[in-house]
Design a protein around this motif. Structure first.
Motif, PDB file in Angstrom:
ATOM      1  N   LEU A 176      20.519 -52.990  17.132  1.00 16.86           N
ATOM      2  CA  LEU A 176      19.249 -52.582  17.744  1.00 16.86           C
ATOM      3  C   LEU A 176      18.778 -51.226  17.227  1.00 16.86           C
ATOM      4  CD1 LEU A 176      19.794 -53.709  21.459  1.00 16.86           C
ATOM      5  CD2 LEU A 176      18.446 -54.861  19.682  1.00 16.86           C
ATOM      6  N   ILE A 177      19.703 -50.273  17.076  1.00 20.75           N
ATOM      7  CA  ILE A 177      19.300 -48.954  16.567  1.00 20.75           C
ATOM      8  C   ILE A 177      18.796 -49.086  15.132  1.00 20.75           C
ATOM      9  CG2 ILE A 177      20.066 -46.618  15.992  1.00 20.75           C
ATOM     10  CD1 ILE A 177      22.172 -46.916  18.242  1.00 20.75           C
ATOM     11  N   LEU A 178      19.479 -49.874  14.305  1.00 21.26           N
ATOM     12  CA  LEU A 178      19.068 -50.050  12.905  1.00 21.26           C
ATOM     13  C   LEU A 178      17.713 -50.742  12.802  1.00 21.26           C
ATOM     14  CD1 LEU A 178      22.428 -51.197  11.232  1.00 21.26           C
ATOM     15  CD2 LEU A 178      21.371 -48.934  11.114  1.00 21.26           C
ATOM     16  N   LEU A 179      17.454 -51.675  13.703  1.00 17.31           N
ATOM     17  CA  LEU A 179      16.189 -52.420  13.674  1.00 17.31           C
ATOM     18  C   LEU A 179      15.061 -51.664  14.360  1.00 17.31           C
ATOM     19  CD1 LEU A 179      14.607 -55.023  13.015  1.00 17.31           C
ATOM     20  CD2 LEU A 179      15.505 -56.012  15.143  1.00 17.31           C
ATOM     21  N   ASN A 180      15.398 -50.752  15.272  1.00 17.07           N
ATOM     22  CA  ASN A 180      14.380 -50.075  16.083  1.00 17.07           C
ATOM     23  C   ASN A 180      13.255 -49.419  15.284  1.00 17.07           C
ATOM     24  OD1 ASN A 180      13.640 -47.151  17.336  1.00 17.07           O
ATOM     25  ND2 ASN A 180      13.615 -48.734  18.920  1.00 17.07           N
ATOM     26  N   PRO A 181      13.527 -48.722  14.169  1.00 16.73           N
ATOM     27  CA  PRO A 181      12.410 -48.116  13.436  1.00 16.73           C
ATOM     28  C   PRO A 181      11.362 -49.122  12.963  1.00 16.73           C
ATOM     29  CG  PRO A 181      14.472 -47.146  12.731  1.00 16.73           C
ATOM     30  CD  PRO A 181      14.825 -48.317  13.596  1.00 16.73           C
ATOM     31  N   VAL A 182      11.788 -50.365  12.720  1.00 15.93           N
ATOM     32  CA  VAL A 182      10.854 -51.420  12.320  1.00 15.93           C
ATOM     33  C   VAL A 182      10.228 -52.075  13.539  1.00 15.93           C
ATOM     34  CG1 VAL A 182      10.634 -53.651  11.147  1.00 15.93           C
ATOM     35  CG2 VAL A 182      12.098 -51.872  10.172  1.00 15.93           C
ATOM     36  N   ALA A 183      11.036 -52.398  14.514  1.00 14.04           N
ATOM     37  CA  ALA A 183      10.584 -53.147  15.697  1.00 14.04           C
ATOM     38  C   ALA A 183      10.981 -52.385  16.961  1.00 14.04           C
ATOM     39  CB  ALA A 183      11.205 -54.550  15.679  1.00 14.04           C
ATOM     40  N   PRO A 184      10.226 -51.347  17.323  1.00  8.65           N
ATOM     41  CA  PRO A 184      10.673 -50.473  18.416  1.00  8.65           C
ATOM     42  C   PRO A 184      10.599 -51.081  19.812  1.00  8.65           C
ATOM     43  CG  PRO A 184       8.514 -49.787  17.602  1.00  8.65           C
ATOM     44  CD  PRO A 184       9.002 -50.851  16.671  1.00  8.65           C
ATOM     45  N   HIS A 185       9.677 -52.006  20.028  1.00 10.52           N
ATOM     46  CA  HIS A 185       9.474 -52.502  21.392  1.00 10.52           C
ATOM     47  C   HIS A 185      10.581 -53.469  21.814  1.00 10.52           C
ATOM     48  CE1 HIS A 185       5.498 -51.702  19.506  1.00 10.52           C
ATOM     49  NE2 HIS A 185       5.191 -51.135  20.668  1.00 10.52           N
ATOM     50  N   ILE A 186      10.824 -54.481  21.004  1.00 10.26           N
ATOM     51  CA  ILE A 186      11.815 -55.498  21.361  1.00 10.26           C
ATOM     52  C   ILE A 186      13.201 -54.885  21.474  1.00 10.26           C
ATOM     53  CG2 ILE A 186      12.182 -56.200  18.940  1.00 10.26           C
ATOM     54  CD1 ILE A 186      12.629 -59.037  19.908  1.00 10.26           C
ATOM     55  N   THR A 187      13.498 -53.923  20.610  1.00  7.59           N
ATOM     56  CA  THR A 187      14.828 -53.323  20.628  1.00  7.59           C
ATOM     57  C   THR A 187      15.030 -52.461  21.874  1.00  7.59           C
ATOM     58  OG1 THR A 187      13.931 -51.617  19.146  1.00  7.59           O
ATOM     59  CG2 THR A 187      15.203 -53.373  18.132  1.00  7.59           C
ATOM     60  N   GLU A 188      13.988 -51.721  22.281  1.00  4.86           N
ATOM     61  CA  GLU A 188      14.070 -50.946  23.522  1.00  4.86           C
ATOM     62  C   GLU A 188      14.301 -51.872  24.724  1.00  4.86           C
ATOM     63  OE1 GLU A 188      14.030 -47.717  24.308  1.00  4.86           O
ATOM     64  OE2 GLU A 188      12.701 -46.560  22.989  1.00  4.86           O
ATOM     65  N   GLU A 189      13.597 -53.014  24.732  1.00  5.62           N
ATOM     66  CA  GLU A 189      13.685 -53.934  25.869  1.00  5.62           C
ATOM     67  C   GLU A 189      15.072 -54.557  25.975  1.00  5.62           C
ATOM     68  OE1 GLU A 189      12.055 -56.103  29.212  1.00  5.62           O
ATOM     69  OE2 GLU A 189      11.547 -54.240  28.159  1.00  5.62           O
ATOM     70  N   ILE A 190      15.611 -55.016  24.863  1.00  8.69           N
ATOM     71  CA  ILE A 190      16.954 -55.621  24.879  1.00  8.69           C
ATOM     72  C   ILE A 190      17.983 -54.581  25.309  1.00  8.69           C
ATOM     73  CG2 ILE A 190      18.744 -56.686  23.449  1.00  8.69           C
ATOM     74  CD1 ILE A 190      16.510 -57.876  21.713  1.00  8.69           C
ATOM     75  N   TRP A 191      17.818 -53.360  24.822  1.00 14.88           N
ATOM     76  CA  TRP A 191      18.732 -52.266  25.189  1.00 14.88           C
ATOM     77  C   TRP A 191      18.739 -52.056  26.700  1.00 14.88           C
ATOM     78  CZ3 TRP A 191      21.385 -49.004  21.609  1.00 14.88           C
ATOM     79  CH2 TRP A 191      22.001 -47.883  22.152  1.00 14.88           C
ATOM     80  N   GLU A 192      17.524 -52.030  27.289  1.00 14.33           N
ATOM     81  CA  GLU A 192      17.423 -51.791  28.736  1.00 14.33           C
ATOM     82  C   GLU A 192      17.976 -52.966  29.537  1.00 14.33           C
ATOM     83  OE1 GLU A 192      13.852 -50.028  31.292  1.00 14.33           O
ATOM     84  OE2 GLU A 192      13.616 -52.188  30.966  1.00 14.33           O
ATOM     85  N   ASN A 210      20.246 -55.030  28.930  1.00 10.95           N
ATOM     86  CA  ASN A 210      21.700 -55.168  28.864  1.00 10.95           C
ATOM     87  C   ASN A 210      22.457 -53.873  29.166  1.00 10.95           C
ATOM     88  OD1 ASN A 210      22.107 -58.082  27.794  1.00 10.95           O
ATOM     89  ND2 ASN A 210      20.486 -57.223  26.506  1.00 10.95           N
ATOM     90  N   ASN A 211      21.705 -52.894  29.730  1.00  8.39           N
ATOM     91  CA  ASN A 211      22.331 -51.645  30.176  1.00  8.39           C
ATOM     92  C   ASN A 211      23.251 -51.040  29.115  1.00  8.39           C
ATOM     93  OD1 ASN A 211      21.201 -51.783  32.864  1.00  8.39           O
ATOM     94  ND2 ASN A 211      22.675 -53.453  33.265  1.00  8.39           N
ATOM     95  N   LEU A 212      22.676 -50.828  27.927  1.00  6.96           N
ATOM     96  CA  LEU A 212      23.494 -50.321  26.823  1.00  6.96           C
ATOM     97  C   LEU A 212      23.591 -48.797  26.824  1.00  6.96           C
ATOM     98  CD1 LEU A 212      22.375 -52.733  23.955  1.00  6.96           C
ATOM     99  CD2 LEU A 212      24.387 -52.882  25.429  1.00  6.96           C
ATOM    100  N   GLY A 213      23.021 -48.145  27.851  1.00  2.00           N
ATOM    101  CA  GLY A 213      23.180 -46.705  28.002  1.00  2.00           C
ATOM    102  C   GLY A 213      21.886 -45.937  27.839  1.00  2.00           C
ATOM    103  N   GLY A 214      21.251 -45.537  28.965  1.00  6.21           N
ATOM    104  CA  GLY A 214      20.004 -44.783  28.911  1.00  6.21           C
ATOM    105  C   GLY A 214      18.899 -45.592  28.254  1.00  6.21           C
ATOM    106  N   VAL A 215      18.073 -44.900  27.461  1.00  9.03           N
ATOM    107  CA  VAL A 215      17.045 -45.594  26.682  1.00  9.03           C
ATOM    108  C   VAL A 215      17.391 -45.465  25.204  1.00  9.03           C
ATOM    109  CG1 VAL A 215      15.132 -45.388  28.329  1.00  9.03           C
ATOM    110  CG2 VAL A 215      15.584 -43.527  26.721  1.00  9.03           C
ATOM    111  N   LEU A 216      16.990 -46.457  24.449  1.00  7.64           N
ATOM    112  CA  LEU A 216      17.362 -46.496  23.039  1.00  7.64           C
ATOM    113  C   LEU A 216      16.846 -45.276  22.288  1.00  7.64           C
ATOM    114  CD1 LEU A 216      17.248 -49.669  20.779  1.00  7.64           C
ATOM    115  CD2 LEU A 216      16.701 -47.445  19.883  1.00  7.64           C
ATOM    116  N   SER A 217      15.666 -44.789  22.653  1.00  8.36           N
ATOM    117  CA  SER A 217      15.082 -43.668  21.922  1.00  8.36           C
ATOM    118  C   SER A 217      15.907 -42.390  22.035  1.00  8.36           C
ATOM    119  CB  SER A 217      13.645 -43.408  22.384  1.00  8.36           C
ATOM    120  OG  SER A 217      13.571 -43.329  23.781  1.00  8.36           O
ATOM    121  N   ASP A 218      16.892 -42.360  22.943  1.00  8.92           N
ATOM    122  CA  ASP A 218      17.784 -41.207  23.060  1.00  8.92           C
ATOM    123  C   ASP A 218      19.101 -41.410  22.315  1.00  8.92           C
ATOM    124  OD1 ASP A 218      15.984 -39.830  24.644  1.00  8.92           O
ATOM    125  OD2 ASP A 218      16.814 -40.608  26.524  1.00  8.92           O
TER     126      ASP A 218
END
Length: 803
Positions: free
Chosen positions: A701-717, A719-727
């Motif tokens: 998700l972190i590697l893909l986030n710069p290309v696809a920021p919305h979907i990666t943030e949502e999946i991160w949230e 599945n409780n992967l720790g805070g928000v992806l942007s941090d």
């Protein structure tokens, strides 16, 4: 698990980023900074097209990655909003340009936000805002006070119907692009900026910046430095001279005629001696209908008229030669006249051949014919008296010395670059802050009185005499002289669109500062721009103009560095599905709103980055868009196979480390297409394995986030992967885990590769031999032969020498 719904996801995260100011740059001057810049758009009524996101997304990717790596990132956006297109639209639709601009900016900003760019909107600027153009006017005044802004009579393209001056690109086939009427050349008093004072520095300092080579080449070509000599040709029975500049003074013995610009003042001066005056006048009128570009770059067939009764004297041979006028010689370039050497110049040869003028070769084997042409940069001089027998390079130097010795000229460095015509007879532009006083002359508006506000007008159409619409606002025009207090008039010309874009990168640093362009501490910290990306069409004029302005500001101690941009890259165009340039007339324009509505912003971003080599043009493909949407769905569905492990899946650990390494490198080298391909491949590997750990998913998700920021943030949230992806932090890789345990080793016989074997990277020669013997081809190359030597390089190659 709920279905992938890009509309809901994307709106949610865009609002989140706005509310939390996620991408706001911090004034932490101790932190490592990264200033990324994309060309701010002209907010047209048509809105964004899919070409804009290609440039913006590529740099957005870099910015997002650098934030994850801990850098303080400034990635601003604003509006280059003055200029002719808005004025034309306003005139056509009877809407004030300010209202047109306001509406267009709102639309552009909505579109940019809908694509999910990580712009720092707190730094937003608009060139039409008086807070902004106050400083554009201030910079002009500094030019003026130092003698680098001046007024001069200049020929301009003049539309006979619109009654306005046109830029070269607004003249098509001698007609006005807007109304189709004839365009003529008209001499008009124009404000000029003395960019030629900086010509050599603009060349030399390219050595200090990281620009792609073709950008540097374009800059140098536009400036056009050349070394040569100015030589004075006399006019028969006159004290006057015609000065020419030539890079090849050695060829003067082959100068069989001269060509002057149709606008050359000697035509008027010698009217009484020119025998075919009516023919000359007619040719002058035809020349007025062509732009400079048409006269020099598009000309297919040479045209011209002799000045009968007028001859020049070759100062070396003392022979009479005819004088012609032709529109391929421009009054604004060089001296407005050339010596023509048709044996060794293609342009002159075409002209001489058409008009049956003498052709005298002066370099052995170097004359131009239709059949053959050899390089005239080298060779032996002939037909040249005291130069005969010399090599060209020696002859150039000897003739330059002879010119100075005979006092008929001098050595000179010349530039194709001309001073910048800086005024427009338009309404929608920055007022030029000058007051005209009959007693005091041109007087600068006092700096305390800036900005000179562009006044409201009822009629912003051109005037009948071609002056700016401001000229008819007598209440605004009539003022008092700041020097003597007497009656005076304001300058009514406005600045060109290039003005606001020549320094905008500095205003982003401190957009609401009313005391100076920007706080010096902020300039010192953020500048130069670390990475600037934009279209190749702006790598000549815009880049040149903004470098010029910045160097000037450096000279007057406003900025502490000589160059504004440390790095400059450019993207290729997105073509229509029919492989042609997108345009409304061709009906092949793709609106990003439509793609986002149907597929989502992440799909649009992914497709534009997966389109191909970033620096090359590529056609739009609906199938490609659909493929990227399927990839988004495959990433979304990885949640179905997620387990609770906080370690990398052992089976794919090597692949994960390889992917981190490749994606990190590819993003930084503007190869997002191959980075996305690697992420697609890794996603497929997880699906084939049938499971994905939490650590696997985090990294993907972190590697893909710069290309696809919305979907990666949502999946991160979800599945409780720790805070928000942007941090999160950018993942690291272990080099040793990117090296395969099993490799393909080439097996050579007598130095030629015949087949490969799969073998451990640490295998011995004996193990390699045993594996090679299992291959059917081994016997083919050894049967009946003796093995005389084996060369084995572990992990690299196995070479068997036989005879």
């Amino acid at each position: 698990m709920k279905q992938y719904d890009p509309k809901a996801i994307e709106t949610k995260w865009q609002n989140y980023w706005d509310e939390h100011e996620t991408y706001k740059a911090h004034e932490d001057f101790e932190k490592e900074k990264f200033y990324a810049l994309v060309e701010f758009p002209y907010p047209s009524a048509q809105g964004l097209h899919v070409g804009h996101p290609r440039s913006y997304t590529a740099i957005d990717i870099i910015c997002r990655k650098r934030r994850y790596e801990g850098q303080n990132v400034l990635f601003p956006m604003g509006w280059d909003a003055f200029g002719l297109p808005t004025e034309n639209y306003a005139i056509k639709h009877k809407i004030h340009p300010a209202k047109v601009t306001e509406d267009n900016v709102k639309n552009f900003k909505r579109q940019l936000k809908s694509i999910g760019f990580s712009f720092d909107w707190s730094k937003e600027i608009n060139t039409t805002d008086p807070e902004y153009y106050k400083w554009t006017q201030w910079i002009f005044l500094q030019f003026f006070k130092r003698g680098l802004a001046y007024k001069a009579e200049m020929p301009i393209n003049w539309c006979t119907s619109c009654k306005v001056g046109l830029a070269n690109e607004e003249v098509v086939g001698g007609k006005c692009e807007r109304c189709g009427s004839d365009v003529v050349r008209k001499v008009k008093s124009q404000w000029m900026l003395k960019i030629t004072e900086y010509a050599q520095r603009l060349i030399d300092d390219l050595d200090d910046v990281d620009y792609i080579e073709r950008v540097k080449t374009q800059q140098k070509h536009w400036i056009g430095r050349s070394e040569g000599a100015e030589i004075n040709f006399g006019i028969e029975d006159s004290e006057d001279i015609i000065t020419v500049f030539t890079t090849r003074p050695d060829t003067i013995f082959g100068a069989t005629y001269m060509v002057m610009s149709p606008e050359h003042p000697y035509i008027k001066k010698y009217e009484d001696r020119i025998e075919n005056l009516e023919e000359v006048y007619a040719y002058q009128e035809e020349s007025k209908k062509k732009s400079d570009f048409e006269r020099t770059e598009l000309v297919k067939e040479k045209t011209g008229v002799p000045l009968k009764g007028l001859h020049a004297i070759n100062p070396i041979t003392n022979k009479e030669i005819p004088i012609w006028i032709s529109d391929y010689v421009l009054m604004g370039y060089g001296t407005g006249a050339i010596m023509a050497v048709p044996a060794h110049d293609t342009r002159d040869w075409e002209f001489a051949t058409k008009f049956d003028l003498p052709i005298i070769p002066v370099i052995e084997g170097g004359d131009i014919t239709k059949e053959a042409y050899t390089d005239t940069e080298t060779g032996i001089m002939i037909n040249s008296e005291f130069l005969n027998g010399l090599e060209v390079k020696d002859a150039i130097e000897k003739m330059a010395e002879e010119v100075e010795k005979r006092e008929i000229g001098h050595k000179k460095i010349n530039y194709k670059l001309r001073d910048w015509v800086f005024s427009r007879q338009r309404y929608w532009g920055e007022p030029i802050p000058i007051i005209h006083c009959k007693k005091c002359g041109q007087v600068p508006v006092p700096e305390k009185d800036l900005p000179v506000i562009l006044p409201e007008v009822e009629n912003y159409e051109p005037t009948h005499d071609g002056e700016s619409p401001l000229s008819e606002m007598t209440d605004w025009v009539n003022t008092t002289c700041p020097h003597c207090g007497g009656p005076a008039k304001r300058e009514t010309d406005t600045m060109p669109q290039w003005a606001g874009s020549s320094w905008y990168f500095l205003r982003y640093l401190d957009p609401h500062n009313n005391e100076e362009i920007a706080d010096p501490e902020k300039i010192k910290y953020w500048m130069p721009v670390d990475w600037y990306n934009g279209g190749m069409e702006h790598t000549t004029l815009h880049l040149l103009y903004s470098r010029f302005w910045h160097k000037f500001l450096y000279d007057i101690d406003v900025v502490p560095m000589n160059e504004p941009y440390a790095k400059r890259t450019s993207q290729g165009m997105i073509l229509g599905p029919n492989h042609e340039k997108m345009s409304k007339s061709r009906g092949n324009v793709i609106n990003p709103d439509d793609i986002i509505e149907e597929y989502g912003a992440d799909t649009l971003r992914c497709y534009e980055m997966f389109l191909g080599d970033f620096e090359k043009s590529a056609p739009w493909s609906d199938n490609g868009v659909k493929g990227c949407r399927r990839f988004m769905e495959r990433v979304w569905n990885l949640q179905n196979i997620l387990n609770d492990s906080e370690e990398y899946s052992k089976e794919l650990e090597s692949n994960i480390h390889k992917t981190i390494k490749k994606v990190s490198s590819d993003y930084e080298n503007l190869k997002p297409n191959t980075a996305i391909a690697a992420l697609m491949s890794l996603t497929n590997d997880f699906n084939s394995l049938g499971k994905i750990s939490r650590k696997d998913l985090k990294t993907l998700l972190i590697l893909l986030n710069p290309v696809a920021p919305h979907i990666t943030e949502e999946i991160w949230e979800i599945n409780n992967l720790g805070g928000v992806l942007s941090d999160a932090k950018w993942p690291t890789y272990s080099e040793e885990k990117t090296i395969d345990d099993v490799i393909e080793m080439p097996v050579q016989f007598n130095g030629k590769v015949r087949f490969t074997i799969e073998i451990s990277k640490d295998a011995t020669k004996e193990e390699a031999n045993a594996k090679a013997c299992e291959n059917e081809a081994y016997e083919t190359y050894t049967e009946g032969k003796k093995i005389v030597k084996e060369i084995f390089v572990p992990g690299k190659i196995y070479n068997i020498v036989v005879k």
